[in-house]
Design a protein around this motif. Sequence first.
Motif, PDB file in Angstrom:
ATOM      1  N   LEU A  43      -9.828  17.751 -20.691  1.00  0.00           N
ATOM      2  CA  LEU A  43      -9.160  18.536 -19.650  1.00  0.00           C
ATOM      3  C   LEU A  43     -10.114  18.871 -18.508  1.00  0.00           C
ATOM      4  N   ALA A  44     -11.377  19.114 -18.817  1.00  0.00           N
ATOM      5  CA  ALA A  44     -12.349  19.406 -17.765  1.00  0.00           C
ATOM      6  C   ALA A  44     -12.547  18.196 -16.855  1.00  0.00           C
ATOM      7  N   MET A  45     -12.623  16.996 -17.442  1.00  0.00           N
ATOM      8  CA  MET A  45     -12.778  15.791 -16.626  1.00  0.00           C
ATOM      9  C   MET A  45     -11.519  15.521 -15.797  1.00  0.00           C
ATOM     10  N   HIS A  92      -7.137  27.384 -19.032  1.00  0.00           N
ATOM     11  CA  HIS A  92      -5.761  27.592 -19.468  1.00  0.00           C
ATOM     12  C   HIS A  92      -5.515  27.061 -20.868  1.00  0.00           C
ATOM     13  N   LEU A  93      -6.547  26.555 -21.530  1.00  0.00           N
ATOM     14  CA  LEU A  93      -6.392  26.017 -22.876  1.00  0.00           C
ATOM     15  C   LEU A  93      -5.938  27.094 -23.848  1.00  0.00           C
ATOM     16  N   SER A  98      -8.643  15.614 -10.651  1.00  0.00           N
ATOM     17  CA  SER A  98      -7.469  16.009  -9.884  1.00  0.00           C
ATOM     18  C   SER A  98      -7.843  16.907  -8.714  1.00  0.00           C
ATOM     19  N   LEU A  99      -8.853  17.747  -8.859  1.00  0.00           N
ATOM     20  CA  LEU A  99      -9.333  18.525  -7.714  1.00  0.00           C
ATOM     21  C   LEU A  99      -9.886  17.622  -6.626  1.00  0.00           C
ATOM     22  N   TYR A 100     -10.674  16.632  -7.021  1.00  0.00           N
ATOM     23  CA  TYR A 100     -11.242  15.687  -6.059  1.00  0.00           C
ATOM     24  C   TYR A 100     -10.145  14.915  -5.335  1.00  0.00           C
ATOM     25  N   MET A 101      -9.176  14.388  -6.094  1.00  0.00           N
ATOM     26  CA  MET A 101      -8.103  13.600  -5.487  1.00  0.00           C
ATOM     27  C   MET A 101      -7.222  14.462  -4.590  1.00  0.00           C
ATOM     28  N   GLY A 102      -6.934  15.675  -5.017  1.00  0.00           N
ATOM     29  CA  GLY A 102      -6.128  16.573  -4.196  1.00  0.00           C
ATOM     30  C   GLY A 102      -6.824  16.929  -2.904  1.00  0.00           C
ATOM     31  N   TRP A 103      -8.111  17.221  -2.992  1.00  0.00           N
ATOM     32  CA  TRP A 103      -8.895  17.552  -1.796  1.00  0.00           C
ATOM     33  C   TRP A 103      -8.953  16.357  -0.847  1.00  0.00           C
ATOM     34  N   VAL A 119      -0.695  17.994  -2.918  1.00  0.00           N
ATOM     35  CA  VAL A 119      -0.125  19.145  -3.626  1.00  0.00           C
ATOM     36  C   VAL A 119       0.126  18.786  -5.086  1.00  0.00           C
ATOM     37  N   GLY A 120       0.599  17.579  -5.326  1.00  0.00           N
ATOM     38  CA  GLY A 120       0.810  17.123  -6.703  1.00  0.00           C
ATOM     39  C   GLY A 120      -0.479  17.086  -7.503  1.00  0.00           C
ATOM     40  N   TRP A 121      -1.538  16.577  -6.883  1.00  0.00           N
ATOM     41  CA  TRP A 121      -2.834  16.546  -7.572  1.00  0.00           C
ATOM     42  C   TRP A 121      -3.337  17.958  -7.847  1.00  0.00           C
ATOM     43  N   PHE A 122      -3.125  18.884  -6.916  1.00  0.00           N
ATOM     44  CA  PHE A 122      -3.547  20.268  -7.154  1.00  0.00           C
ATOM     45  C   PHE A 122      -2.715  20.923  -8.257  1.00  0.00           C
ATOM     46  N   PHE A 123      -1.444  20.543  -8.393  1.00  0.00           N
ATOM     47  CA  PHE A 123      -0.630  21.050  -9.498  1.00  0.00           C
ATOM     48  C   PHE A 123      -1.160  20.531 -10.834  1.00  0.00           C
ATOM     49  N   VAL A 124      -1.559  19.258 -10.872  1.00  0.00           N
ATOM     50  CA  VAL A 124      -2.165  18.710 -12.091  1.00  0.00           C
ATOM     51  C   VAL A 124      -3.452  19.466 -12.412  1.00  0.00           C
ATOM     52  N   ALA A 125      -4.230  19.805 -11.382  1.00  0.00           N
ATOM     53  CA  ALA A 125      -5.457  20.572 -11.596  1.00  0.00           C
ATOM     54  C   ALA A 125      -5.143  21.951 -12.163  1.00  0.00           C
ATOM     55  N   LEU A 126      -4.072  22.561 -11.702  1.00  0.00           N
ATOM     56  CA  LEU A 126      -3.691  23.871 -12.207  1.00  0.00           C
ATOM     57  C   LEU A 126      -3.321  23.810 -13.683  1.00  0.00           C
ATOM     58  N   VAL A 127      -2.579  22.792 -14.062  1.00  0.00           N
ATOM     59  CA  VAL A 127      -2.136  22.675 -15.453  1.00  0.00           C
ATOM     60  C   VAL A 127      -3.290  22.287 -16.372  1.00  0.00           C
TER      61      VAL A 127
END
Length: 95
Positions: free
Chosen positions: A64-66, A36-37, A71-76, A23-31
Amino acid sequence: MSYHRNVNGKIEVMMMRETMKGVGWFFVALVTCPCHLVLLIPLLAGTAIGSSIAQFQTATFVILAMLFALSLYMGWRKMFREQTDHCCDVKGKDS
């Protein structure tokens, strides 16, 4: 905090920690989502980081894209790893 073992012998608290990390990694992905730039630049206006983002928009977008992809990969990986642990178990076989 009580520790209960599930059928597979894993400690449920450890599984909850991995879920919370996901969930934390997905929050980082959201930010860090590059779309959102346009919201981050006015929000950080007047600050040093805001002026850096405004000046180097292309580099910021790439970084930010990288970070978003990582973060999406780690969250998944953290959230859905448990589903594939026992794909090849044979029922009735004593180990």
